[in-house]
Structures are given as C-alpha cells and as structure tokens.
Motif scaffolding. Sequence first.
Motif, PDB file in Angstrom:
ATOM      1  N   THR A 231       0.766  -1.215   0.158  1.00  0.00           N
ATOM      2  CA  THR A 231       0.258   0.069  -0.205  1.00  0.00           C
ATOM      3  C   THR A 231       0.932   1.279   0.257  1.00  0.00           C
ATOM      4  O   THR A 231       1.844   1.057   0.564  1.00  0.00           O
ATOM      5  N   GLU A 232       0.108   2.335  -0.861  1.00  0.00           N
ATOM      6  CA  GLU A 232       0.914   3.503  -0.601  1.00  0.00           C
ATOM      7  C   GLU A 232       1.149   3.867   0.976  1.00  0.00           C
ATOM      8  O   GLU A 232      -0.052   4.520   1.443  1.00  0.00           O
ATOM      9  N   ARG A 233       1.803   4.844   1.014  1.00  0.00           N
ATOM     10  CA  ARG A 233       1.750   5.288   2.413  1.00  0.00           C
ATOM     11  C   ARG A 233       1.186   6.883   2.662  1.00  0.00           C
ATOM     12  O   ARG A 233       0.860   7.322   2.185  1.00  0.00           O
ATOM     13  N   ALA A 234      -0.213   6.274   3.930  1.00  0.00           N
ATOM     14  CA  ALA A 234      -1.343   7.511   3.773  1.00  0.00           C
ATOM     15  C   ALA A 234      -1.316   8.140   5.162  1.00  0.00           C
ATOM     16  O   ALA A 234      -2.441   8.716   5.176  1.00  0.00           O
ATOM     17  N   MET A 235      -0.444   7.252   5.864  1.00  0.00           N
ATOM     18  CA  MET A 235      -0.443   8.271   7.399  1.00  0.00           C
ATOM     19  C   MET A 235       0.828   7.619   7.606  1.00  0.00           C
ATOM     20  O   MET A 235       1.526   7.766   6.904  1.00  0.00           O
ATOM     21  N   TRP A 236       1.663   8.092   8.746  1.00  0.00           N
ATOM     22  CA  TRP A 236       2.757   8.825   9.899  1.00  0.00           C
ATOM     23  C   TRP A 236       2.168   8.282  10.715  1.00  0.00           C
ATOM     24  O   TRP A 236       0.997   9.439  11.890  1.00  0.00           O
ATOM     25  N   TRP A 237       3.203   8.042  11.869  1.00  0.00           N
ATOM     26  CA  TRP A 237       2.340   8.036  13.358  1.00  0.00           C
ATOM     27  C   TRP A 237       3.828   8.756  14.415  1.00  0.00           C
ATOM     28  O   TRP A 237       5.324   8.075  13.629  1.00  0.00           O
ATOM     29  N   ASN A 238       3.967   8.885  15.209  1.00  0.00           N
ATOM     30  CA  ASN A 238       4.773   9.916  15.934  1.00  0.00           C
ATOM     31  C   ASN A 238       5.054   9.059  17.135  1.00  0.00           C
ATOM     32  O   ASN A 238       4.741   8.857  17.510  1.00  0.00           O
ATOM     33  N   LEU A 239       6.479   7.920  16.164  1.00  0.00           N
ATOM     34  CA  LEU A 239       7.373   7.364  17.539  1.00  0.00           C
ATOM     35  C   LEU A 239       7.542   7.890  18.713  1.00  0.00           C
ATOM     36  O   LEU A 239       7.408   6.716  19.188  1.00  0.00           O
ATOM     37  N   LEU A 240       7.415   9.106  18.678  1.00  0.00           N
ATOM     38  CA  LEU A 240       8.481   9.830  20.063  1.00  0.00           C
ATOM     39  C   LEU A 240       7.441  10.100  21.132  1.00  0.00           C
ATOM     40  O   LEU A 240       7.802  11.082  22.027  1.00  0.00           O
ATOM     41  N   GLY A 241       5.938   9.945  20.486  1.00  0.00           N
ATOM     42  CA  GLY A 241       4.993  11.052  21.065  1.00  0.00           C
ATOM     43  C   GLY A 241       4.909  10.498  22.429  1.00  0.00           C
ATOM     44  O   GLY A 241       3.777  11.728  23.065  1.00  0.00           O
ATOM     45  N   ASP A 242       4.615   8.905  22.891  1.00  0.00           N
ATOM     46  CA  ASP A 242       4.565   8.829  23.861  1.00  0.00           C
ATOM     47  C   ASP A 242       5.675   8.518  25.244  1.00  0.00           C
ATOM     48  O   ASP A 242       5.598   8.025  25.611  1.00  0.00           O
ATOM     49  N   CYS A 243       6.399   8.722  24.450  1.00  0.00           N
ATOM     50  CA  CYS A 243       8.203   9.324  25.057  1.00  0.00           C
ATOM     51  C   CYS A 243       9.026  10.441  25.989  1.00  0.00           C
ATOM     52  O   CYS A 243       9.899  10.420  26.810  1.00  0.00           O
ATOM     53  N   GLU A 244       7.108  11.358  26.585  1.00  0.00           N
ATOM     54  CA  GLU A 244       7.676  12.599  27.099  1.00  0.00           C
ATOM     55  C   GLU A 244       8.451  12.029  28.728  1.00  0.00           C
ATOM     56  O   GLU A 244       8.247  12.627  29.194  1.00  0.00           O
ATOM     57  N   THR A 245       7.913  10.876  29.057  1.00  0.00           N
ATOM     58  CA  THR A 245       8.147  10.156  30.262  1.00  0.00           C
ATOM     59  C   THR A 245       8.787   8.706  30.250  1.00  0.00           C
ATOM     60  O   THR A 245       9.291   8.153  29.388  1.00  0.00           O
ATOM     61  N   ILE A 246       9.519   8.755  31.361  1.00  0.00           N
ATOM     62  CA  ILE A 246      10.438   7.895  31.367  1.00  0.00           C
ATOM     63  C   ILE A 246       9.523   6.092  31.261  1.00  0.00           C
ATOM     64  O   ILE A 246      10.334   5.632  30.697  1.00  0.00           O
ATOM     65  N   GLU A 247       8.946   6.273  31.633  1.00  0.00           N
ATOM     66  CA  GLU A 247       7.420   4.779  31.134  1.00  0.00           C
ATOM     67  C   GLU A 247       7.547   4.555  29.883  1.00  0.00           C
ATOM     68  O   GLU A 247       7.824   3.941  29.362  1.00  0.00           O
ATOM     69  N   GLY A 248       6.709   5.563  29.206  1.00  0.00           N
ATOM     70  CA  GLY A 248       6.592   5.868  28.331  1.00  0.00           C
ATOM     71  C   GLY A 248       7.782   5.824  27.324  1.00  0.00           C
ATOM     72  O   GLY A 248       7.945   4.725  26.257  1.00  0.00           O
ATOM     73  N   ALA A 249       9.092   6.481  27.439  1.00  0.00           N
ATOM     74  CA  ALA A 249      10.601   5.699  26.533  1.00  0.00           C
ATOM     75  C   ALA A 249      10.467   4.388  27.302  1.00  0.00           C
ATOM     76  O   ALA A 249      11.043   3.899  25.494  1.00  0.00           O
ATOM     77  N   ARG A 250      10.937   3.674  28.313  1.00  0.00           N
ATOM     78  CA  ARG A 250      10.692   2.725  28.624  1.00  0.00           C
ATOM     79  C   ARG A 250      10.703   1.719  27.794  1.00  0.00           C
ATOM     80  O   ARG A 250      10.974   0.561  27.430  1.00  0.00           O
ATOM     81  N   ARG A 251       8.862   1.864  27.586  1.00  0.00           N
ATOM     82  CA  ARG A 251       7.909   0.470  27.413  1.00  0.00           C
ATOM     83  C   ARG A 251       9.256   0.755  25.570  1.00  0.00           C
ATOM     84  O   ARG A 251       9.321  -0.587  25.002  1.00  0.00           O
ATOM     85  N   LEU A 252       8.984   1.599  25.392  1.00  0.00           N
ATOM     86  CA  LEU A 252       9.552   2.282  23.877  1.00  0.00           C
ATOM     87  C   LEU A 252      10.881   1.229  23.338  1.00  0.00           C
ATOM     88  O   LEU A 252      10.467   0.397  22.612  1.00  0.00           O
ATOM     89  N   ALA A 253      11.741   1.655  24.079  1.00  0.00           N
ATOM     90  CA  ALA A 253      12.966   1.207  24.243  1.00  0.00           C
ATOM     91  C   ALA A 253      12.790  -0.399  24.512  1.00  0.00           C
ATOM     92  O   ALA A 253      13.632  -1.352  23.834  1.00  0.00           O
ATOM     93  N   GLY A 254      12.002  -1.071  25.175  1.00  0.00           N
ATOM     94  CA  GLY A 254      11.462  -2.123  25.697  1.00  0.00           C
ATOM     95  C   GLY A 254      11.560  -3.434  24.086  1.00  0.00           C
ATOM     96  O   GLY A 254      11.732  -4.288  23.822  1.00  0.00           O
ATOM     97  N   HIS A 255      10.576  -2.348  24.000  1.00  0.00           N
ATOM     98  CA  HIS A 255      10.201  -3.152  22.421  1.00  0.00           C
ATOM     99  C   HIS A 255      11.281  -3.719  21.555  1.00  0.00           C
ATOM    100  O   HIS A 255      10.959  -4.470  20.177  1.00  0.00           O
ATOM    101  N   PHE A 256      11.842  -2.283  21.235  1.00  0.00           N
ATOM    102  CA  PHE A 256      12.875  -2.441  19.886  1.00  0.00           C
ATOM    103  C   PHE A 256      13.573  -3.835  20.600  1.00  0.00           C
ATOM    104  O   PHE A 256      14.536  -4.723  19.300  1.00  0.00           O
TER     105      PHE A 256
END
Length: 603
Positions: A231-256
């Motif tokens: 499919t053609e790219r028709a959206m984008w998502w802010n990867l860092l949107g929930d990383c303003e807190t330590i918990e959110g940043a740690r969760r994203l790091a944990g997924h990678f």
Amino acid sequence: MDRVTGRSPSTGGVHDLAPWAIAALAGASLAVFTVGWAGGTLGAGVSGHGWHTPPFALSTATRLTGEGPGAVWPGTPAAAVYGGMIALLAVIALPAALVVRLLVERAGRTKGLAGRRELAGMCPKGIEARARELRPSLEGRERLHPDETGNLLGDLDPKGPELRSSHEDVELDLMAPRAGKSTGIAVPRVLRAQGAVLLTSNKSDVYAVTRAERAKAGRVWTFDPQGIAHTERAMWWNLLGDCETIEGARRLAGHFVASVNDDAAKKDFWISAAQNTLTALFLAAARRGASVADLLGWLADPADRTPVDLLRDAGLMAMAEQLQGTVRGAVETRDGIYETARQTVSCLLDPEILAWVTPDPYLPEFRPDRHVVGTDTLYLLSKDGGGSAAGVIAGLADATMRAGVVAAERMGGRLDPPLTAVLDEAANVCRISDLPDLYSHFGSRGINVVTLLQSYRQGARVWGEVGMDALWSAATVKLLGAGLDDADFVQKISTLVGQHDVKTPSLSRSKEGTSRSYSYRQESILPPDRIRALPKGTALLLATGVRPALIRLRPWYKEPGADTISAQAKAESEAITARAAARAVGGVRLEKRSRWERDAAPA
C-alpha cells in the motif's frame, strides 16, 4: 475367558442372543399390528364409516394380512384405512425420530466434556444477559444483534448452539499453521467487531478479506512499512509521541530490544544496557522535539553530547548523568552498548520504514487516543525475521492498547463499544514484553485481546516459561486447535481435561450357568493423541470456571454474505498483486538508472 472350557466368551454367543432375537421379533410384530389396528380404526372413523374397533386378536391380524382391510372394516375404502395407518405412524414416528436424534447426538459427544448446561453462560441467552451488564449503551433495547453481545468462538460440537465470549474476556489461541487461525478466528473477529479494531500480521490475507467491509464501518489505517500489502503510505505515526515520560520511553525501548532478543526472560548485560541507553535517547528526543533521524545520529556518534545536554535542559539530571556515565565509560564497553542499541533500531535505517514514523505535513497523523473511541480499523503489517519492523509494530500496538486503557478510565472503567485487538503472529511481529502482565487488565477495560500463536513453545521462546505461564493463566478463554505437536504440552492438556469412568463387562461360565460382571477403570477423556489429531476447523475450548468443551470454528466463507466478501477479497488480492508488480518494475528502473548515472559519471 470361560472358566471351564477356556474358550473366549464369544463362543456360543449365538445361543445367548437367540432369546433376545425372538423377543425383539415378537415386539416388532406386536407394534406393527397395533399401528395397523389403531390406524385403520382411525381412518374408518374419520372417513365417516363408523368407529367400529375390531378385536385386538391374532385372528384380526390374520384376516387383515390375508383378506385385506375390507374384511376387518367392512364398507370402508382401503385408501381411508391406509391413510389412517400412515397418519398414526407419522404421529408416532416424528417424536421417536427426535428422541433417536438426541440419543445419537449424546452418544456422539465425548463423555466428560462440557455440554449445553455447563456452557449456558456462553450460549446466546447467557451471553446477552452478560452484555447488558457490561455495556451501558445497550440499556433499554429489546433486541440485540448477536455480535453486540460477545465475540463468536464457534458452535458446540456436534450440533451447537453457538458459543461466545463476553466483552471482558481475553483470549489465547494455539494452532498450527493452516489450522484455521485466519479463516476461523482472525477474519471473523475483525468483520464482527463493533468498535475500533487493531490487527497485527505478517501476511496480507486477513487484510485482503476484511479491508472493504471495515471501510464501511470507519476509516481504514494501514501501517505497512515493509510492503506486505504494497500500500502507498497514507499516514504517519509519531514514534516519540509517548516518550515524554520515562515510563513511555522505557516501554518503547523495550519493544525494540524484544524484537531482537529471542527470550525476554534472558537479558544479558548488553541488552539491558542498550535498553537503558535507548530510554535516555528517546526521552531526550521527545522532550526537546528532536526527530528520529536526530536520534539515529546520536547513536552513530557516542561522543555527541547533545542528548546529555537536552536531558539536563529538561531537568532530568539523573538520566543525563547515567547517559554521560555510559559515554565516558571504557571505550570497549561503550562501543558494545551503543552497537547493541544500534542493532535493535536498525530497521529505522531503512528510509522507507523511517518515513512512516516521521512527521509529514501532507499526510494525516494516526492518533491512538482518537482511534480507540471510534470504529476505525488499524492494520499493522510487518515481516518477521532479520530487518523487520517488529519493534515499530509492537510500539504502535502497545500505544493503541494503552490509549484504550486511558479512554476506558475516562468512560467510567470500560470501553463501550469495546476495542478489538487481534494479535496475529504476536511472537514474530508484536513482541510486547509485558503482555502477560497486561492481559487481565485489558479484559477489565473492555479491550478484547486475542493472541494467536502456533504453539505454547513459541510463546515461551518470546516471553520465557514464566511469562508464558502468566499469559496462559491470565487468558480467560483458550482455544487449542489442530496440529499441536508438543508432546509434553499436549499431555498436560489431557491431564487438565481429566478422566472418566469406563464400564467394562466380563462374562464367565461355569457348571451352574453364565454370569456377567462389570468393572470400572479410568481413562483420559481426551488422550494426547486425540488432542494432537483434532480435525482442522475444530478446537478444544478451555474457559474459566467451565469444563473443557469441543467446538467447531465458523470460517468466514461459510457465513451469510460470504459471496460478497469473497468478491471483495479477490479484488483486493488482485490489487495487491498489481501494486507488487508495479513496485518491482519501479525498482528495476531505479536500479538501471543508478547504474547509468554511475557509468556516466566522470572518472
């Protein structure tokens, strides 16, 4: 074994059965005569020739068979007599047929498994009553659509009724490839969803079947960074949107980190240190508005002090000191940590993947908080294996479900209508490390999660034995389908299903006569070999507080309206093929152009 002759009890069996055969023949003859006698009288009376009942005797039977109905009921047409006999026979035969059918169904059902009574809470009336308790929006409505009351599981084997899980149940399904996960679970669950939908997959089959129908319910968001559906790219998502807190940043790091770590329960020094470093970098980028590309630049140059300065400017002194300590450590250790971190986010080096998580003013932004309170659909497609976007997929799936939890809290504790999350190929493309801990919490918030795995061992490889045990325990509904080849696991399931008493007759002979005795022994209700050999399209249902039951899945292509959906799926599949071919041609042209530019460049 005969105690006197030593011969098998089957010897002389004909003589033993002879009295029973004579009695059966006599009973059948009596039944036939009774129907003829009563039916003929009924026919004569109804046709207006009098209710003269002939003697109920052998002589009447002889006259009826030898001389015909006219000799028994004088003046009555033979058609009236035979009509009365047939009518009476039909009146008797219909109830008898129903009784025989019930007996056959009961005999065909495996003894010891749950039946209609035990599963009353999952049957239509029980599940509707539960839905009215869980969903305030249904209050006051007399009639409800079945899909509003719960999630369809299948039909109780062998003849129903249909069974559904409630909107507070969370589900775990284990089935081998091509055992019906997509056609019997994923596709029906997406098509029947009443609220927002989230689907993860490494194939385009479910997307192709359901996209057109889901477009009728709301907007379709397709996150396809690796071209699964082309499919053609028709959206984008802010990867860092929930990383303003330590918990959110740690969760994203944990997924990678989880996307490259084969066993989440076994984190060595490098994996843990890489997760800590990524947490600090994600936090620095989110707090000061840096891009993902900037973050990749920081990873490429450990000596860059920008993230440390950004953390200090944000007042996160402890996090800044920790990151600086890593940077100032021994060169070999620092380089090892940064190299491990670079490997975990290596998929973002692909510009096509990076574009999906980079702000684009010309495309709409996907907002998880808005998605969960509507009826839109989010397809998260990614390849598995090396270079996959599994970390990004897990991050977006986790952000969406956590947004559902927040929305549920604002609604009084539960989403209405519920969010449907189908985590197909969860062990490959959606490794949320703490999914087992979140499972029961999702159910209480109106987030209907179903995780599809190929085997118990596959889940244990991702979440560890302890984590998989926790996921198994937290799932209130479990479906075990065809092709489970793990001998230890299947043996445990057989033990869970339990045993039942089997009555075994034995015959003994002596000079005093023949005697029959009975003994009892226990056998497994479902031996391991039978669980492993479950036919395709069937599943063993394990629900909390109920004995196990066998159900038959209901594939989407056997449901009403399947012709229309099938035509839409065919058109979508052809479109995917055409897009894939166009992309391949474009790639060849681009490669030829690059070669021409290289050859044309001055030496």
